[in-house]
Design a protein around this motif. Structure first.
Motif, PDB file in Angstrom:
ATOM      1  N   UNK A  85       7.573  -5.712  -4.900  1.00  0.00           N
ATOM      2  CA  UNK A  85       8.795  -5.119  -4.360  1.00  0.00           C
ATOM      3  C   UNK A  85       9.839  -4.954  -5.450  1.00  0.00           C
ATOM      4  N   UNK A  86      10.027  -6.010  -6.243  1.00  0.00           N
ATOM      5  CA  UNK A  86      11.012  -5.930  -7.345  1.00  0.00           C
ATOM      6  C   UNK A  86      10.666  -4.795  -8.302  1.00  0.00           C
ATOM      7  N   UNK A  87       9.404  -4.685  -8.666  1.00  0.00           N
ATOM      8  CA  UNK A  87       8.971  -3.643  -9.604  1.00  0.00           C
ATOM      9  C   UNK A  87       9.103  -2.255  -8.975  1.00  0.00           C
ATOM     10  N   UNK A  88       8.776  -2.144  -7.680  1.00  0.00           N
ATOM     11  CA  UNK A  88       8.895  -0.862  -6.983  1.00  0.00           C
ATOM     12  C   UNK A  88      10.355  -0.425  -6.904  1.00  0.00           C
ATOM     13  N   UNK A  89      11.248  -1.354  -6.591  1.00  0.00           N
ATOM     14  CA  UNK A  89      12.677  -1.038  -6.527  1.00  0.00           C
ATOM     15  C   UNK A  89      13.166  -0.550  -7.897  1.00  0.00           C
ATOM     16  N   UNK A  90      12.744  -1.211  -8.965  1.00  0.00           N
ATOM     17  CA  UNK A  90      13.160  -0.794 -10.320  1.00  0.00           C
ATOM     18  C   UNK A  90      12.660   0.619 -10.630  1.00  0.00           C
ATOM     19  N   UNK A  91      11.409   0.913 -10.276  1.00  0.00           N
ATOM     20  CA  UNK A  91      10.856   2.250 -10.530  1.00  0.00           C
ATOM     21  C   UNK A  91      11.548   3.303  -9.661  1.00  0.00           C
TER      22      UNK A  91
ATOM     23  N   UNK B 115       4.660  -0.547 -14.586  1.00  0.00           N
ATOM     24  CA  UNK B 115       4.820  -1.953 -14.196  1.00  0.00           C
ATOM     25  C   UNK B 115       4.724  -2.103 -12.680  1.00  0.00           C
ATOM     26  N   UNK B 116       5.313  -1.151 -11.939  1.00  0.00           N
ATOM     27  CA  UNK B 116       5.253  -1.208 -10.483  1.00  0.00           C
ATOM     28  C   UNK B 116       3.820  -0.997  -9.992  1.00  0.00           C
ATOM     29  N   UNK B 117       3.110  -0.053 -10.595  1.00  0.00           N
ATOM     30  CA  UNK B 117       1.706   0.162 -10.204  1.00  0.00           C
ATOM     31  C   UNK B 117       0.881  -1.091 -10.484  1.00  0.00           C
TER      32      UNK B 117
ATOM     33  N   UNK C  97      -1.099  -3.367  -7.697  1.00  0.00           N
ATOM     34  CA  UNK C  97      -2.537  -3.636  -7.808  1.00  0.00           C
ATOM     35  C   UNK C  97      -2.824  -5.135  -7.833  1.00  0.00           C
ATOM     36  N   UNK C  98      -1.975  -5.890  -8.505  1.00  0.00           N
ATOM     37  CA  UNK C  98      -2.161  -7.344  -8.537  1.00  0.00           C
ATOM     38  C   UNK C  98      -2.046  -7.945  -7.138  1.00  0.00           C
ATOM     39  N   UNK C  99      -1.093  -7.458  -6.358  1.00  0.00           N
ATOM     40  CA  UNK C  99      -0.943  -7.949  -4.978  1.00  0.00           C
ATOM     41  C   UNK C  99      -2.175  -7.560  -4.160  1.00  0.00           C
TER      42      UNK C  99
ATOM     43  N   UNK D  78       0.834  -1.217   0.000  1.00  0.00           N
ATOM     44  CA  UNK D  78       0.000   0.000   0.000  1.00  0.00           C
ATOM     45  C   UNK D  78       0.862   1.258   0.000  1.00  0.00           C
ATOM     46  N   UNK D  79       1.912   1.263   0.813  1.00  0.00           N
ATOM     47  CA  UNK D  79       2.810   2.418   0.893  1.00  0.00           C
ATOM     48  C   UNK D  79       3.526   2.642  -0.438  1.00  0.00           C
ATOM     49  N   UNK D  80       3.985   1.547  -1.033  1.00  0.00           N
ATOM     50  CA  UNK D  80       4.674   1.649  -2.328  1.00  0.00           C
ATOM     51  C   UNK D  80       3.733   2.223  -3.380  1.00  0.00           C
ATOM     52  N   UNK D  81       2.499   1.737  -3.412  1.00  0.00           N
ATOM     53  CA  UNK D  81       1.523   2.233  -4.389  1.00  0.00           C
ATOM     54  C   UNK D  81       1.250   3.715  -4.178  1.00  0.00           C
ATOM     55  N   UNK D  82       1.149   4.139  -2.923  1.00  0.00           N
ATOM     56  CA  UNK D  82       0.900   5.553  -2.632  1.00  0.00           C
ATOM     57  C   UNK D  82       2.057   6.428  -3.116  1.00  0.00           C
TER      58      UNK D  82
END
Length: 79
Positions: free
Chosen positions: A63-69, A44-46, A50-52, A25-29
Motif C-alpha cells: 500500500x505504501x509503495x502503491x501510494x508513492x507511485x 518498487x510498487x510492482x 508481487x512480494x505480498x 491485486x487491484x493495485x498491481x493491475x
C-alpha cells in the motif's frame, strides 16, 4: 489476506471515474495497465505487490509503495 487496511482512491485519467482500491491485486493491475511510465517508484510498487502475492510481505508495504507511485503519477485522489 491481501487487502489493504484502508483503501486508496485513484483516478487513472480525467475521463475515468475514481476507483477505490481495496486489494493488492487491484493495485498491481493498475500499475501494469494504467501507469505507462517506467519509474523507480512504479517498479518498487510492482515488486512490493508481487512480494505480498507470494506471501513474502504484508499488504501495508504494498500500500505504501502503491501510494508513492500513484502520487508520482498524479493519479492519487485520497490516501
Amino acid at each position: 489476506m491481501r487487502r489493504f487496511e484502508r483503501p486508496v482512491v485513484v483516478q487513472v485519467s480525467h475521463h475515468s471515474p475514481e476507483r477505490i482500491v481495496f486489494e493488492v491485486n487491484e493495485a498491481a493491475a493498475i500499475l501494469l495497465r494504467d501507469l505507462q511510465r517506467q519509474t523507480v517508484k512504479r517498479k518498487a510498487a510492482m515488486d512490493a505487490c508481487l512480494q505480498v502475492l507470494r506471501g513474502e510481505a504484508y499488504p501495508a508495504a504494498a500500500r505504501r509503495a502503491f501510494v508513492a507511485a500513484a502520487l508520482e503519477a498524479k493519479i492519487l485522489r485520497c490516501d
